[in-house]
Design a protein around this motif. Structure first.
Motif, PDB file in Angstrom:
ATOM      1  N   THR A 125       0.822  -1.210   0.000  1.00  0.00           N
ATOM      2  CA  THR A 125       0.000   0.000   0.000  1.00  0.00           C
ATOM      3  C   THR A 125       0.859   1.264   0.000  1.00  0.00           C
ATOM      4  OG1 THR A 125      -0.248  -0.380   2.392  1.00  0.00           O
ATOM      5  CG2 THR A 125      -2.105  -0.967   0.992  1.00  0.00           C
ATOM      6  N   SER A 126       2.142   1.129   0.306  1.00  0.00           N
ATOM      7  CA  SER A 126       3.076   2.254   0.242  1.00  0.00           C
ATOM      8  C   SER A 126       4.387   1.765  -0.368  1.00  0.00           C
ATOM      9  CB  SER A 126       3.344   2.844   1.631  1.00  0.00           C
ATOM     10  OG  SER A 126       2.157   3.368   2.202  1.00  0.00           O
ATOM     11  N   ALA A 127       5.018   2.636  -1.169  1.00  0.00           N
ATOM     12  CA  ALA A 127       6.269   2.273  -1.835  1.00  0.00           C
ATOM     13  C   ALA A 127       7.329   3.315  -1.548  1.00  0.00           C
ATOM     14  CB  ALA A 127       6.059   2.161  -3.347  1.00  0.00           C
ATOM     15  N   ASN A 128       8.472   2.859  -1.049  1.00  0.00           N
ATOM     16  CA  ASN A 128       9.618   3.723  -0.794  1.00  0.00           C
ATOM     17  C   ASN A 128      10.513   3.657  -2.027  1.00  0.00           C
ATOM     18  OD1 ASN A 128       8.550   3.445   1.947  1.00  0.00           O
ATOM     19  ND2 ASN A 128       9.614   1.468   1.938  1.00  0.00           N
ATOM     20  N   VAL A 129      10.588   4.740  -2.782  1.00  0.00           N
ATOM     21  CA  VAL A 129      11.239   4.720  -4.091  1.00  0.00           C
ATOM     22  C   VAL A 129      12.652   5.302  -3.997  1.00  0.00           C
ATOM     23  CG1 VAL A 129      11.085   5.473  -6.495  1.00  0.00           C
ATOM     24  CG2 VAL A 129       9.001   4.910  -5.225  1.00  0.00           C
ATOM     25  N   ALA A 130      13.617   4.503  -4.415  1.00  0.00           N
ATOM     26  CA  ALA A 130      15.011   4.953  -4.433  1.00  0.00           C
ATOM     27  C   ALA A 130      15.135   6.197  -5.304  1.00  0.00           C
ATOM     28  CB  ALA A 130      15.909   3.848  -4.966  1.00  0.00           C
ATOM     29  N   CYS A 131      16.021   7.112  -4.906  1.00  0.00           N
ATOM     30  CA  CYS A 131      16.086   8.403  -5.610  1.00  0.00           C
ATOM     31  C   CYS A 131      17.514   8.846  -5.901  1.00  0.00           C
ATOM     32  CB  CYS A 131      15.314   9.471  -4.845  1.00  0.00           C
ATOM     33  SG  CYS A 131      15.401   9.416  -3.057  1.00  0.00           S
ATOM     34  N   GLY A 132      18.368   7.872  -6.271  1.00  0.00           N
ATOM     35  CA  GLY A 132      19.669   8.213  -6.811  1.00  0.00           C
ATOM     36  C   GLY A 132      20.840   8.073  -5.871  1.00  0.00           C
ATOM     37  N   GLY A 133      20.603   7.762  -4.615  1.00  0.00           N
ATOM     38  CA  GLY A 133      21.709   7.605  -3.675  1.00  0.00           C
ATOM     39  C   GLY A 133      22.302   6.216  -3.728  1.00  0.00           C
ATOM     40  N   TYR A 140       5.969  11.081   1.791  1.00  0.00           N
ATOM     41  CA  TYR A 140       6.771  10.877   3.004  1.00  0.00           C
ATOM     42  C   TYR A 140       8.193  10.518   2.602  1.00  0.00           C
ATOM     43  CZ  TYR A 140       6.237   5.879   2.028  1.00  0.00           C
ATOM     44  OH  TYR A 140       6.276   4.645   1.428  1.00  0.00           O
ATOM     45  N   VAL A 141       9.056  10.391   3.616  1.00  0.00           N
ATOM     46  CA  VAL A 141      10.455  10.027   3.396  1.00  0.00           C
ATOM     47  C   VAL A 141      10.828   8.902   4.360  1.00  0.00           C
ATOM     48  CG1 VAL A 141      12.855  10.829   3.453  1.00  0.00           C
ATOM     49  CG2 VAL A 141      11.033  12.375   2.683  1.00  0.00           C
ATOM     50  N   GLY A 143       5.720  13.406   5.515  1.00  0.00           N
ATOM     51  CA  GLY A 143       5.845  12.598   6.714  1.00  0.00           C
ATOM     52  C   GLY A 143       7.189  11.895   6.747  1.00  0.00           C
ATOM     53  N   ILE A 144       7.489  11.288   7.874  1.00  0.00           N
ATOM     54  CA  ILE A 144       8.696  10.466   8.002  1.00  0.00           C
ATOM     55  C   ILE A 144       8.277   9.064   8.423  1.00  0.00           C
ATOM     56  CG2 ILE A 144      10.793  10.058   9.342  1.00  0.00           C
ATOM     57  CD1 ILE A 144      11.358  12.935   9.426  1.00  0.00           C
ATOM     58  N   LEU A 145       8.779   8.083   7.707  1.00  0.00           N
ATOM     59  CA  LEU A 145       8.597   6.686   8.085  1.00  0.00           C
ATOM     60  C   LEU A 145       9.896   6.229   8.726  1.00  0.00           C
ATOM     61  CD1 LEU A 145       6.918   4.101   8.109  1.00  0.00           C
ATOM     62  CD2 LEU A 145       7.715   3.626   5.782  1.00  0.00           C
TER      63      LEU A 145
END
Length: 255
Positions: A30-38, A108-109, A141-143
Protein backbone atom coordinates in the motif's frame (compact mmCIF):
# COMPACT_ATOMS: atom_id res chain seq x y z
CA UNK A 1 -10.86 -3.61 13.13
CA UNK A 2 -7.06 -3.43 13.27
CA UNK A 3 -5.39 -1.80 10.27
CA UNK A 4 -1.77 -1.52 9.16
CA UNK A 5 0.19 -0.41 6.11
CA UNK A 6 2.42 -2.70 4.05
CA UNK A 7 5.44 -1.02 2.44
CA UNK A 8 8.37 -2.07 0.28
CA UNK A 9 11.60 -0.50 -0.97
CA UNK A 10 11.22 -0.30 -4.74
CA UNK A 11 12.63 1.39 -7.84
CA UNK A 12 16.06 0.06 -6.92
CA UNK A 13 17.25 -0.78 -10.41
CA UNK A 14 19.62 1.34 -12.49
CA UNK A 15 19.70 1.71 -16.25
CA UNK A 16 19.15 -1.74 -17.80
CA UNK A 17 19.62 -3.54 -14.44
CA UNK A 18 16.53 -4.44 -12.46
CA UNK A 19 16.25 -5.24 -8.76
CA UNK A 20 13.28 -7.29 -7.59
CA UNK A 21 9.82 -7.54 -9.14
CA UNK A 22 8.45 -4.03 -8.66
CA UNK A 23 5.33 -4.66 -10.72
CA UNK A 24 4.30 -7.64 -8.60
CA UNK A 25 5.15 -5.88 -5.35
CA UNK A 26 3.10 -2.82 -6.31
CA UNK A 27 0.05 -5.06 -6.59
CA UNK A 28 0.59 -6.16 -2.98
CA UNK A 29 1.84 -3.17 -0.97
CA UNK A 30 0.00 0.00 0.00
CA UNK A 31 3.08 2.25 0.24
CA UNK A 32 6.27 2.27 -1.84
CA UNK A 33 9.62 3.72 -0.79
CA UNK A 34 11.24 4.72 -4.09
CA UNK A 35 15.01 4.95 -4.43
CA UNK A 36 16.09 8.40 -5.61
CA UNK A 37 19.67 8.21 -6.81
CA UNK A 38 21.71 7.60 -3.67
CA UNK A 39 21.97 3.81 -3.45
CA UNK A 40 20.08 3.02 -6.67
CA UNK A 41 17.77 4.33 -9.39
CA UNK A 42 17.95 6.96 -12.11
CA UNK A 43 15.37 9.31 -13.65
CA UNK A 44 13.87 6.65 -15.94
CA UNK A 45 13.63 4.06 -13.16
CA UNK A 46 12.06 6.63 -10.85
CA UNK A 47 9.54 7.64 -13.51
CA UNK A 48 8.52 4.06 -14.34
CA UNK A 49 8.14 3.17 -10.68
CA UNK A 50 6.10 6.28 -9.94
CA UNK A 51 3.83 5.65 -12.93
CA UNK A 52 3.21 2.07 -11.84
CA UNK A 53 2.51 3.22 -8.29
CA UNK A 54 0.04 5.84 -9.50
CA UNK A 55 -1.73 3.27 -11.65
CA UNK A 56 -2.19 1.01 -8.63
CA UNK A 57 -3.10 3.81 -6.21
CA UNK A 58 -0.02 3.09 -4.10
CA UNK A 59 1.21 5.90 -1.83
CA UNK A 60 4.82 6.92 -2.57
CA UNK A 61 7.68 7.99 -0.34
CA UNK A 62 11.28 9.00 -1.08
CA UNK A 63 14.00 6.55 -0.05
CA UNK A 64 17.26 8.54 0.31
CA UNK A 65 20.56 7.00 1.35
CA UNK A 66 24.25 7.57 1.59
CA UNK A 67 25.44 8.30 -1.99
CA UNK A 68 26.89 4.83 -2.47
CA UNK A 69 25.61 2.84 -5.44
CA UNK A 70 28.56 0.46 -5.32
CA UNK A 71 27.61 -0.54 -1.79
CA UNK A 72 23.84 -0.26 -2.31
CA UNK A 73 23.71 2.26 0.52
CA UNK A 74 24.50 -0.38 3.09
CA UNK A 75 27.88 1.09 4.12
CA UNK A 76 28.32 4.10 6.35
CA UNK A 77 30.22 6.82 4.51
CA UNK A 78 32.17 9.62 6.14
CA UNK A 79 29.79 12.60 6.12
CA UNK A 80 29.02 15.43 8.51
CA UNK A 81 25.48 16.14 9.66
CA UNK A 82 25.36 19.16 7.31
CA UNK A 83 26.49 17.03 4.35
CA UNK A 84 23.84 14.43 5.19
CA UNK A 85 21.20 17.15 5.28
CA UNK A 86 22.21 18.30 1.79
CA UNK A 87 22.35 14.92 0.09
CA UNK A 88 19.01 13.93 1.63
CA UNK A 89 17.46 17.17 0.31
CA UNK A 90 18.98 16.57 -3.14
CA UNK A 91 17.63 13.03 -3.39
CA UNK A 92 14.17 13.82 -2.02
CA UNK A 93 13.92 16.86 -4.30
CA UNK A 94 14.90 14.75 -7.29
CA UNK A 95 12.08 12.27 -6.69
CA UNK A 96 9.57 15.07 -6.10
CA UNK A 97 10.52 16.60 -9.46
CA UNK A 98 10.20 13.32 -11.36
CA UNK A 99 6.93 12.60 -9.53
CA UNK A 100 5.53 15.85 -10.93
CA UNK A 101 6.17 14.50 -14.43
CA UNK A 102 4.60 11.16 -13.50
CA UNK A 103 1.57 12.96 -12.03
CA UNK A 104 2.03 11.35 -8.64
CA UNK A 105 2.87 12.92 -5.28
CA UNK A 106 5.67 12.08 -2.85
CA UNK A 107 4.02 11.91 0.59
CA UNK A 108 6.77 10.88 3.00
CA UNK A 109 10.45 10.03 3.40
CA UNK A 110 12.07 6.83 4.65
CA UNK A 111 15.89 6.67 4.95
CA UNK A 112 17.55 3.60 3.45
CA UNK A 113 20.10 1.11 4.71
CA UNK A 114 23.08 2.40 6.64
CA UNK A 115 21.64 5.91 6.78
CA UNK A 116 18.52 4.61 8.52
CA UNK A 117 20.58 2.54 10.95
CA UNK A 118 22.83 5.48 11.86
CA UNK A 119 19.82 7.79 12.24
CA UNK A 120 18.22 5.23 14.53
CA UNK A 121 21.04 5.69 17.06
CA UNK A 122 22.73 9.07 16.53
CA UNK A 123 20.73 12.18 17.34
CA UNK A 124 22.77 14.60 15.22
CA UNK A 125 22.17 12.51 12.10
CA UNK A 126 18.50 12.06 12.97
CA UNK A 127 18.04 15.81 13.43
CA UNK A 128 19.90 16.57 10.18
CA UNK A 129 17.58 14.26 8.24
CA UNK A 130 14.42 15.59 9.88
CA UNK A 131 15.44 19.23 9.35
CA UNK A 132 16.28 18.53 5.73
CA UNK A 133 12.88 16.96 5.09
CA UNK A 134 11.14 19.83 6.84
CA UNK A 135 13.02 22.36 4.70
CA UNK A 136 12.12 20.59 1.46
CA UNK A 137 8.41 20.30 2.35
CA UNK A 138 7.08 20.39 5.90
CA UNK A 139 4.02 18.42 4.76
CA UNK A 140 6.16 15.34 4.15
CA UNK A 141 5.84 12.60 6.71
CA UNK A 142 8.70 10.47 8.00
CA UNK A 143 8.60 6.69 8.08
CA UNK A 144 11.07 5.69 10.80
CA UNK A 145 12.17 2.47 12.44
CA UNK A 146 10.01 2.26 15.55
CA UNK A 147 11.44 3.60 18.80
CA UNK A 148 14.54 5.27 17.33
CA UNK A 149 16.31 8.62 17.48
CA UNK A 150 14.86 9.53 14.07
CA UNK A 151 11.32 9.04 15.34
CA UNK A 152 12.02 11.26 18.34
CA UNK A 153 13.80 13.99 16.35
CA UNK A 154 11.00 14.19 13.79
CA UNK A 155 8.34 14.45 16.48
CA UNK A 156 10.27 17.23 18.22
CA UNK A 157 10.22 19.22 14.96
CA UNK A 158 6.49 18.72 14.60
CA UNK A 159 6.69 16.47 11.55
CA UNK A 160 4.15 13.72 10.99
CA UNK A 161 5.80 10.45 11.99
CA UNK A 162 4.91 6.86 11.12
CA UNK A 163 6.66 3.86 12.65
CA UNK A 164 7.59 0.66 10.88
CA UNK A 165 8.61 -2.86 11.75
CA UNK A 166 10.30 -5.29 9.38
CA UNK A 167 8.80 -8.57 8.26
CA UNK A 168 12.10 -9.94 6.97
CA UNK A 169 14.69 -8.63 9.45
CA UNK A 170 15.82 -9.89 12.84
CA UNK A 171 15.66 -7.66 15.91
CA UNK A 172 18.07 -7.14 18.77
CA UNK A 173 17.00 -6.87 22.40
CA UNK A 174 17.26 -3.06 21.99
CA UNK A 175 14.64 -3.05 19.25
CA UNK A 176 17.16 -2.36 16.50
CA UNK A 177 17.83 -4.37 13.35
CA UNK A 178 20.41 -7.13 13.55
CA UNK A 179 23.37 -6.12 11.33
CA UNK A 180 23.25 -7.95 8.01
CA UNK A 181 26.56 -9.71 8.61
CA UNK A 182 25.31 -11.39 11.79
CA UNK A 183 23.26 -14.60 12.23
CA UNK A 184 19.52 -14.10 12.22
CA UNK A 185 19.65 -10.79 10.35
CA UNK A 186 17.47 -11.88 7.42
CA UNK A 187 14.26 -13.91 7.48
CA UNK A 188 13.69 -15.71 4.19
CA UNK A 189 10.78 -17.99 5.16
CA UNK A 190 7.42 -16.26 4.48
CA UNK A 191 5.60 -18.44 7.04
CA UNK A 192 8.13 -17.63 9.74
CA UNK A 193 7.83 -13.93 8.96
CA UNK A 194 4.03 -13.87 8.98
CA UNK A 195 3.78 -15.93 12.18
CA UNK A 196 6.13 -13.51 13.96
CA UNK A 197 4.11 -10.54 12.72
CA UNK A 198 0.84 -12.03 13.96
CA UNK A 199 2.34 -12.53 17.42
CA UNK A 200 3.59 -8.95 17.35
CA UNK A 201 0.23 -7.51 16.28
CA UNK A 202 -1.53 -9.44 19.04
CA UNK A 203 0.92 -8.50 21.80
CA UNK A 204 2.94 -5.44 20.78
CA UNK A 205 6.06 -7.51 21.51
CA UNK A 206 8.55 -8.37 18.76
CA UNK A 207 10.52 -11.60 19.05
CA UNK A 208 14.28 -10.97 19.13
CA UNK A 209 17.16 -13.10 17.87
CA UNK A 210 18.19 -14.00 21.44
CA UNK A 211 14.79 -15.57 22.07
CA UNK A 212 13.43 -12.63 24.03
CA UNK A 213 10.92 -9.92 23.17
CA UNK A 214 10.96 -6.15 22.82
CA UNK A 215 8.01 -3.76 22.90
CA UNK A 216 7.46 -1.84 19.63
CA UNK A 217 4.69 0.14 17.98
CA UNK A 218 4.00 0.15 14.28
CA UNK A 219 1.95 1.90 11.61
CA UNK A 220 3.54 -0.07 8.78
CA UNK A 221 5.22 -3.37 7.96
CA UNK A 222 8.19 -3.41 5.57
CA UNK A 223 9.07 -6.18 3.13
CA UNK A 224 12.37 -5.56 1.34
CA UNK A 225 11.79 -5.59 -2.41
CA UNK A 226 15.28 -6.97 -3.08
CA UNK A 227 14.72 -10.04 -0.91
CA UNK A 228 14.47 -13.05 -3.30
CA UNK A 229 11.34 -14.18 -1.47
CA UNK A 230 9.78 -10.69 -1.36
CA UNK A 231 6.73 -11.43 -3.52
CA UNK A 232 5.98 -14.70 -1.73
CA UNK A 233 6.48 -13.00 1.61
CA UNK A 234 4.16 -10.09 0.80
CA UNK A 235 1.53 -12.52 -0.49
CA UNK A 236 1.77 -14.65 2.63
CA UNK A 237 1.60 -11.62 4.94
CA UNK A 238 -1.53 -10.35 3.19
CA UNK A 239 -3.17 -13.78 3.49
CA UNK A 240 -2.20 -14.25 7.12
CA UNK A 241 -3.20 -10.76 8.24
CA UNK A 242 -6.48 -10.92 6.34
CA UNK A 243 -7.35 -14.25 7.96
CA UNK A 244 -6.49 -12.68 11.32
CA UNK A 245 -8.94 -9.82 10.78
CA UNK A 246 -6.29 -7.20 10.01
CA UNK A 247 -7.01 -4.74 7.17
CA UNK A 248 -4.04 -3.59 5.09
CA UNK A 249 -4.34 0.06 4.08
CA UNK A 250 -1.93 2.97 3.60
CA UNK A 251 -0.95 5.05 6.62
CA UNK A 252 -1.48 8.13 4.41
CA UNK A 253 -4.72 8.39 2.46
CA UNK A 254 -6.20 10.94 0.09
CA UNK A 255 -4.44 13.57 -1.99
Amino acid sequence: MQTIDLNADLGEGFGPWSMGDDEAMLSLVTSANVACGGHASDPETMFRTLEMARGRDVVVGAHPSYPDMAGFGRRRLTATADEISRFVAAQVGSLIAVAALARHRVRYVKPHGALANVAALERDVAVAIAQSIQAVDERLGILAIAGTALERAARELGLTVFREVYADRGYTADGLLVPRDQPGAIIHDPMEASDRLLRFLDSGMMTTVDGGQVALQADSICVHGDNPSAVQMAQQIRRALGAHGVTIQPFLRGA
